[in-house]
Design a protein around this motif. Structure first.
Motif, PDB file in Angstrom:
ATOM      1  N   GLU A   1       1.106  -1.227   0.061  1.00  0.00           N
ATOM      2  CA  GLU A   1       0.329   0.579   0.030  1.00  0.00           C
ATOM      3  C   GLU A   1       1.370   1.247  -0.099  1.00  0.00           C
ATOM      4  N   ILE A   2       0.368   2.123  -0.881  1.00  0.00           N
ATOM      5  CA  ILE A   2       1.367   3.133  -1.467  1.00  0.00           C
ATOM      6  C   ILE A   2       1.920   4.171   0.216  1.00  0.00           C
ATOM      7  N   THR A   3       0.471   4.581   0.861  1.00  0.00           N
ATOM      8  CA  THR A   3       0.738   5.062   2.135  1.00  0.00           C
ATOM      9  C   THR A   3       1.369   4.034   3.331  1.00  0.00           C
ATOM     10  N   ARG A   4       1.440   3.183   3.046  1.00  0.00           N
ATOM     11  CA  ARG A   4       2.307   2.928   4.352  1.00  0.00           C
ATOM     12  C   ARG A   4       3.744   3.334   3.923  1.00  0.00           C
ATOM     13  N   ILE A   5       4.237   3.093   2.616  1.00  0.00           N
ATOM     14  CA  ILE A   5       5.676   3.237   2.371  1.00  0.00           C
ATOM     15  C   ILE A   5       6.180   4.567   3.268  1.00  0.00           C
ATOM     16  N   SER A   6       7.610   4.405   4.026  1.00  0.00           N
ATOM     17  CA  SER A   6       7.670   5.506   4.758  1.00  0.00           C
ATOM     18  C   SER A   6       8.905   6.017   3.900  1.00  0.00           C
ATOM     19  N   ALA A   7       9.963   5.814   3.258  1.00  0.00           N
ATOM     20  CA  ALA A   7      11.398   5.714   2.619  1.00  0.00           C
ATOM     21  C   ALA A   7      11.575   4.868   1.330  1.00  0.00           C
ATOM     22  N   VAL A   8      11.824   6.402   0.356  1.00  0.00           N
ATOM     23  CA  VAL A   8      11.905   6.011  -0.907  1.00  0.00           C
ATOM     24  C   VAL A   8      13.792   6.155  -1.286  1.00  0.00           C
ATOM     25  N   GLN A   9      14.277   5.678  -2.254  1.00  0.00           N
ATOM     26  CA  GLN A   9      16.066   5.829  -2.548  1.00  0.00           C
ATOM     27  C   GLN A   9      15.741   5.540  -4.119  1.00  0.00           C
ATOM     28  N   VAL A  10      16.273   6.461  -4.867  1.00  0.00           N
ATOM     29  CA  VAL A  10      16.888   5.603  -6.538  1.00  0.00           C
ATOM     30  C   VAL A  10      17.944   5.723  -6.297  1.00  0.00           C
ATOM     31  N   LEU A  11      17.931   4.682  -7.355  1.00  0.00           N
ATOM     32  CA  LEU A  11      19.534   4.382  -6.728  1.00  0.00           C
ATOM     33  C   LEU A  11      19.975   4.557  -7.925  1.00  0.00           C
ATOM     34  N   THR A  12      21.243   5.083  -8.172  1.00  0.00           N
ATOM     35  CA  THR A  12      21.972   5.595  -9.561  1.00  0.00           C
ATOM     36  C   THR A  12      22.844   5.021 -10.321  1.00  0.00           C
ATOM     37  N   GLU A  13      23.337   4.874 -11.509  1.00  0.00           N
ATOM     38  CA  GLU A  13      24.848   4.249 -11.761  1.00  0.00           C
ATOM     39  C   GLU A  13      25.838   4.296 -11.531  1.00  0.00           C
ATOM     40  N   GLY A  14      26.766   3.605 -10.664  1.00  0.00           N
ATOM     41  CA  GLY A  14      28.093   4.029 -10.396  1.00  0.00           C
ATOM     42  C   GLY A  14      28.108   4.134  -8.675  1.00  0.00           C
ATOM     43  N   PHE A  15      27.234   4.137  -7.462  1.00  0.00           N
ATOM     44  CA  PHE A  15      26.550   3.951  -6.054  1.00  0.00           C
ATOM     45  C   PHE A  15      25.618   3.525  -5.654  1.00  0.00           C
ATOM     46  N   GLN A  16      25.900   2.952  -4.269  1.00  0.00           N
ATOM     47  CA  GLN A  16      24.368   2.325  -3.057  1.00  0.00           C
ATOM     48  C   GLN A  16      24.069   3.136  -2.683  1.00  0.00           C
ATOM     49  N   ALA A  17      23.054   2.117  -2.320  1.00  0.00           N
ATOM     50  CA  ALA A  17      22.152   3.009  -0.811  1.00  0.00           C
ATOM     51  C   ALA A  17      22.885   4.133  -0.603  1.00  0.00           C
ATOM     52  N   GLY A  18      22.107   5.394  -0.067  1.00  0.00           N
ATOM     53  CA  GLY A  18      22.759   6.118   0.848  1.00  0.00           C
ATOM     54  C   GLY A  18      23.899   6.625   0.228  1.00  0.00           C
ATOM     55  N   GLU A  19      24.892   6.762  -0.694  1.00  0.00           N
ATOM     56  CA  GLU A  19      26.058   7.469  -0.897  1.00  0.00           C
ATOM     57  C   GLU A  19      25.741   8.917  -1.974  1.00  0.00           C
ATOM     58  N   LYS A  20      25.916   9.589  -2.538  1.00  0.00           N
ATOM     59  CA  LYS A  20      25.740  11.019  -3.027  1.00  0.00           C
ATOM     60  C   LYS A  20      24.490  11.184  -3.958  1.00  0.00           C
ATOM     61  N   ASP A  21      25.293  10.200  -5.145  1.00  0.00           N
ATOM     62  CA  ASP A  21      24.659  10.767  -6.359  1.00  0.00           C
ATOM     63  C   ASP A  21      22.954   9.399  -6.289  1.00  0.00           C
TER      64      ASP A  21
ATOM     65  N   THR B   1       5.898  -0.483   5.882  1.00  0.00           N
ATOM     66  CA  THR B   1       5.262  -1.399   7.564  1.00  0.00           C
ATOM     67  C   THR B   1       3.899  -2.275   6.584  1.00  0.00           C
ATOM     68  N   ALA B   2       4.726  -3.155   6.940  1.00  0.00           N
ATOM     69  CA  ALA B   2       3.320  -4.665   6.167  1.00  0.00           C
ATOM     70  C   ALA B   2       2.108  -4.154   7.469  1.00  0.00           C
ATOM     71  N   PRO B   3       1.035  -4.640   7.216  1.00  0.00           N
ATOM     72  CA  PRO B   3      -0.243  -4.877   8.207  1.00  0.00           C
ATOM     73  C   PRO B   3       0.214  -5.649   8.827  1.00  0.00           C
ATOM     74  N   GLY B   4      -0.326  -5.475  10.311  1.00  0.00           N
ATOM     75  CA  GLY B   4       0.684  -5.950  11.386  1.00  0.00           C
ATOM     76  C   GLY B   4       1.799  -6.595  11.904  1.00  0.00           C
ATOM     77  N   ALA B   5       2.534  -5.729  11.346  1.00  0.00           N
ATOM     78  CA  ALA B   5       4.089  -5.647  11.814  1.00  0.00           C
ATOM     79  C   ALA B   5       4.280  -4.876  12.567  1.00  0.00           C
TER      80      ALA B   5
END
Length: 207
Positions: A113-133, A162-166
């Motif tokens: 469910e879209i309303t249960r999404i709390s964080a979104v990160q689009v990853l780009t070429e050459g970098f891992q999650a949390g890095e500068k690009d 967050t899944a329902p009930g989790a």
């Protein structure tokens, strides 16, 4: 009662008429509320009067409805890693027809469910999650965006929900294929559309 324009403070009288922005509902004079833009999210298909700030957001929404929404509804193929799964699964990810869920379909099937999404990160070429690009939004509902990088090609997406009930959150990672096929191009287009949708949700959260 609203005796003055809420933008330029002009006093309303017989010559300076009062108008309401159809999006935010505030009172403005004709000069400050003269743009007419379609407002599909409120079922106004024909252009309606809006203030300058609201008109800017509505223009972006109109572009999203005309272009990106079709891409999200069509879906694309990704390697999907759900939670702490050891191996990714090939699945088609798409937006549901009522625009309320992300649907993941492969050997297994999941609905997020879209309303249960709390964080979104689009990853780009050459970098891992949390890095500068990477393009990161810590919350679709309230928090400030962490970063919005350059124009590198999108290769995947990481989101938390967050899944329902989790009690805690679950992490989901989508990765586009490595080849240069039409499927890869479709996956990249889907990621770009999802990024624009997330940004639009953030920008219009108070509208």
């Amino acid at each position: 009662q609203c005796p003055r324009c809420m933008q330029c403070d002009a006093k309303f009288d017989f010559l300076t008429r009062k108008h309401h922005c159809r999006r935010c509902g505030k009172c403005f004079c004709d000069k400050c509320c003269g743009q007419k833009v379609p407002l599909r999210r409120m079922c106004f298909v024909d252009p309606v009067r809006q203030c300058a700030e609201c008109a800017l957001v509505s223009h972006k929404e109109a572009e999203f409805y005309d272009k990106q929404l079709k891409v999200l509804l069509s879906g694309a193929t990704f390697l999907v890693t759900l939670g702490d799964a050891e191996k990714p699964e090939t699945m088609v990810c798409r937006l549901s027809g009522n625009q309320r869920y992300l649907l993941l379909e492969g050997d297994s099937r999941h609905e997020i469910e879209i309303t249960r999404i709390s964080a979104v990160q689009v990853l780009t070429e050459g970098f891992q999650a949390g890095e500068k690009d990477s393009h990161a939004y810590t919350s679709l509902l309230g928090s400030q965006p962490v970063s919005e990088g350059g124009n590198a090609r999108a290769t995947g997406m990481s989101l938390q929900y967050t899944a329902p009930g989790a009690e805690g959150t679950t992490q989901l990672k989508l990765t586009a294929g490595e080849d240069a096929s039409a499927s890869r191009r479709q996956s990249t287009a889907w990621l770009v559309a999802m990024h624009k949708a997330t940004k639009l949700l953030y920008e219009s959260r108070d509208q």
